[in-house]
Write a protein that holds these residues in place. Sequence first.
Motif, PDB file in Angstrom:
ATOM      1  N   TRP A   4     -98.682  66.789 -10.412  1.00  0.00           N
ATOM      2  CA  TRP A   4     -99.156  66.697  -9.030  1.00  0.00           C
ATOM      3  C   TRP A   4     -98.061  67.227  -8.119  1.00  0.00           C
ATOM      4  N   GLN A   5     -98.486  67.975  -7.077  1.00  0.00           N
ATOM      5  CA  GLN A   5     -97.500  68.563  -6.165  1.00  0.00           C
ATOM      6  C   GLN A   5     -97.901  68.339  -4.707  1.00  0.00           C
ATOM      7  N   ILE A   6     -96.883  68.085  -3.891  1.00  0.00           N
ATOM      8  CA  ILE A   6     -97.061  68.135  -2.439  1.00  0.00           C
ATOM      9  C   ILE A   6     -96.879  69.608  -2.066  1.00  0.00           C
ATOM     10  N   VAL A   7     -97.907  70.220  -1.464  1.00  0.00           N
ATOM     11  CA  VAL A   7     -97.814  71.655  -1.143  1.00  0.00           C
ATOM     12  C   VAL A   7     -97.964  71.931   0.356  1.00  0.00           C
ATOM     13  N   SER A   8     -98.211  70.872   1.128  1.00  0.00           N
ATOM     14  CA  SER A   8     -98.364  71.054   2.581  1.00  0.00           C
ATOM     15  C   SER A   8     -98.234  69.679   3.238  1.00  0.00           C
ATOM     16  N   ASP A   9     -98.387  69.645   4.559  1.00  0.00           N
ATOM     17  CA  ASP A   9     -98.369  68.349   5.242  1.00  0.00           C
ATOM     18  C   ASP A   9     -99.788  67.808   5.430  1.00  0.00           C
ATOM     19  N   GLY A  10    -100.677  68.195   4.537  1.00  0.00           N
ATOM     20  CA  GLY A  10    -102.085  67.786   4.639  1.00  0.00           C
ATOM     21  C   GLY A  10    -102.376  66.403   4.083  1.00  0.00           C
ATOM     22  N   GLY A  11    -101.350  65.668   3.673  1.00  0.00           N
ATOM     23  CA  GLY A  11    -101.568  64.295   3.221  1.00  0.00           C
ATOM     24  C   GLY A  11    -102.144  64.204   1.824  1.00  0.00           C
ATOM     25  N   VAL A  12    -102.711  63.042   1.526  1.00  0.00           N
ATOM     26  CA  VAL A  12    -103.190  62.765   0.167  1.00  0.00           C
ATOM     27  C   VAL A  12    -104.257  63.783  -0.250  1.00  0.00           C
ATOM     28  N   ASP A  13    -105.159  64.149   0.667  1.00  0.00           N
ATOM     29  CA  ASP A  13    -106.239  65.084   0.327  1.00  0.00           C
ATOM     30  C   ASP A  13    -105.699  66.421  -0.164  1.00  0.00           C
ATOM     31  N   LEU A  15    -102.934  66.993  -1.865  1.00  0.00           N
ATOM     32  CA  LEU A  15    -102.133  67.001  -3.104  1.00  0.00           C
ATOM     33  C   LEU A  15    -102.765  67.965  -4.101  1.00  0.00           C
ATOM     34  N   ASN A  16    -101.919  68.698  -4.819  1.00  0.00           N
ATOM     35  CA  ASN A  16    -102.410  69.752  -5.714  1.00  0.00           C
ATOM     36  C   ASN A  16    -102.067  69.415  -7.161  1.00  0.00           C
ATOM     37  N   LEU A  17    -103.074  69.441  -8.023  1.00  0.00           N
ATOM     38  CA  LEU A  17    -102.832  69.234  -9.458  1.00  0.00           C
ATOM     39  C   LEU A  17    -102.615  70.613 -10.085  1.00  0.00           C
ATOM     40  N   ALA A  18    -101.378  70.894 -10.467  1.00  0.00           N
ATOM     41  CA  ALA A  18    -101.021  72.247 -10.904  1.00  0.00           C
ATOM     42  C   ALA A  18    -100.750  72.281 -12.408  1.00  0.00           C
ATOM     43  N   ASP A  19    -100.924  73.466 -12.993  1.00  0.00           N
ATOM     44  CA  ASP A  19    -100.473  73.729 -14.366  1.00  0.00           C
ATOM     45  C   ASP A  19     -99.089  74.336 -14.264  1.00  0.00           C
ATOM     46  N   GLU A 117     -96.837  65.243 -16.379  1.00  0.00           N
ATOM     47  CA  GLU A 117     -96.984  64.793 -17.763  1.00  0.00           C
ATOM     48  C   GLU A 117     -95.639  64.679 -18.461  1.00  0.00           C
ATOM     49  N   GLU A 118     -94.726  65.612 -18.165  1.00  0.00           N
ATOM     50  CA  GLU A 118     -93.366  65.519 -18.717  1.00  0.00           C
ATOM     51  C   GLU A 118     -92.371  65.868 -17.615  1.00  0.00           C
ATOM     52  N   VAL A 119     -91.232  65.202 -17.613  1.00  0.00           N
ATOM     53  CA  VAL A 119     -90.205  65.485 -16.610  1.00  0.00           C
ATOM     54  C   VAL A 119     -88.842  65.535 -17.291  1.00  0.00           C
ATOM     55  N   VAL A 120     -87.931  66.263 -16.672  1.00  0.00           N
ATOM     56  CA  VAL A 120     -86.543  66.264 -17.142  1.00  0.00           C
ATOM     57  C   VAL A 120     -85.715  65.425 -16.173  1.00  0.00           C
ATOM     58  N   LEU A 121     -84.963  64.476 -16.729  1.00  0.00           N
ATOM     59  CA  LEU A 121     -84.124  63.583 -15.922  1.00  0.00           C
ATOM     60  C   LEU A 121     -82.711  63.602 -16.482  1.00  0.00           C
TER      61      LEU A 121
END
Length: 334
Positions: A4-13, A15-19, A117-121
């Motif tokens: 999931w990505q924040i791609v603008s200031d458009g709020g929850v609606d 939010l973008n689910l990206a590959d 789904e996976e993150v590097v920390l």
Amino acid sequence: MKAWQIVSDGGVDALNLADVATPEPGPGEVRVKIAASSINFRDLMTIKDPKARNLPYPRIPNSDGAGTITAVGAGVTKLKVGDRVASCFFQDWPAGPCSVDVMNSALGGALDGVLAEEVVLKAGGVIPVPAHFSLEQAATLPCAALTAWHALAEVAAVKAGETVLLLGTGGVSIFALQFAKIMGARVILTSSSDEKLERARAMGADETVNYRSTPDWQDAVLDLTGGVGADTTVEVGGAGTLARSIAATRVGGSIGLIGVLTGGEINPTLIMRKSLKVQGIYVGSSKMFADMNAAISLHRLEPVIDQTFAFDDAKSAYRAMEAAGHFGKIVITA
Ligand SMILES: NC(=O)c1ccc[n+]([C@@H]2O[C@H](COP(=O)([O-])OP(=O)(O)OC[C@H]3O[C@@H](n4cnc5c(N)ncnc54)[C@H](OP(=O)(O)O)[C@@H]3O)[C@@H](O)[C@H]2O)c1
């Protein structure tokens, strides 16, 4: 993999689910397959107003995640594939006081977060999960729980028999209730809902006040403490509640300043007159996280999860937080 990505200031609606490409851990890093992520009021605020935080786009939201290590980078010796870990809100706060460098390492803010789904920390930015916890439960710990622990165990150093005042029944306050009880404190808790107050009493809250039907709830707290006030207040309300929290805290007592739920104006005079210790709190260090997990494990505490949403339905989780009907934590599972 999906993120999931924040791609603008458009709020929850918006939010973008990206590959996106599955990340590879560099030296000193680990890759974690995220099983669950819990949300905090701060994550909602970040999504609603990324400009105020100067976020670059795209930015993955959420600080709180738990999962299983799937790869380790060069030089990582204390962690291995298969270990169950939770993210540290600050990737760079091993111990000691907070600093600018610490603040520049916040997940879901200065750095990409964990709603993927996976993150590097960083290897130092993950913490082993309490053995009796599911990964879903572990995902509730990094922000709300650690903030509550920091306020009570580190700043206030609560002693058995002291009175702790808690505001509301969100993530921070319900963890604070659980921690205050294992510390032997008497808890006075406020809420807008009688039903939530009943649930809090069932969890051990000693006295409760409905701040909606009793708008001058500070007077009720004073009545309940023989006119003295609470020893420690965990202040999640912010400017709109602080004046009442100051009034409800005893002379020489402490207030952990945590939340920004409400706006208003503050007159600092009473802080001086009452010799209050008012301490700003920003989550906590990895050392505090480990200390908290030891207490959680010893007392076999279980986090209170109000609702769980599927990864693809993450937007509904933020909407549920916005509706503020929850008691405890809201979790998104992978
Ligand atoms: N400084 C930090 O490190 C840090 C860390 C975590 C959170 N926070 C902040 O702490 C606050 C709480 O976070 P959270 O994640 O626990 O949020 P949350 O789960 O959304 O909880 C919010 C709860 O606060 C209560 N509340 C709302 N307005 C109130 C008021 N006027 N008086 C008393 N209680 C009120 C409500 O409880 P009822 O429904 O029972 O009325 C509401 O459910 C937020 O401002 C968040 O940004 C700061």
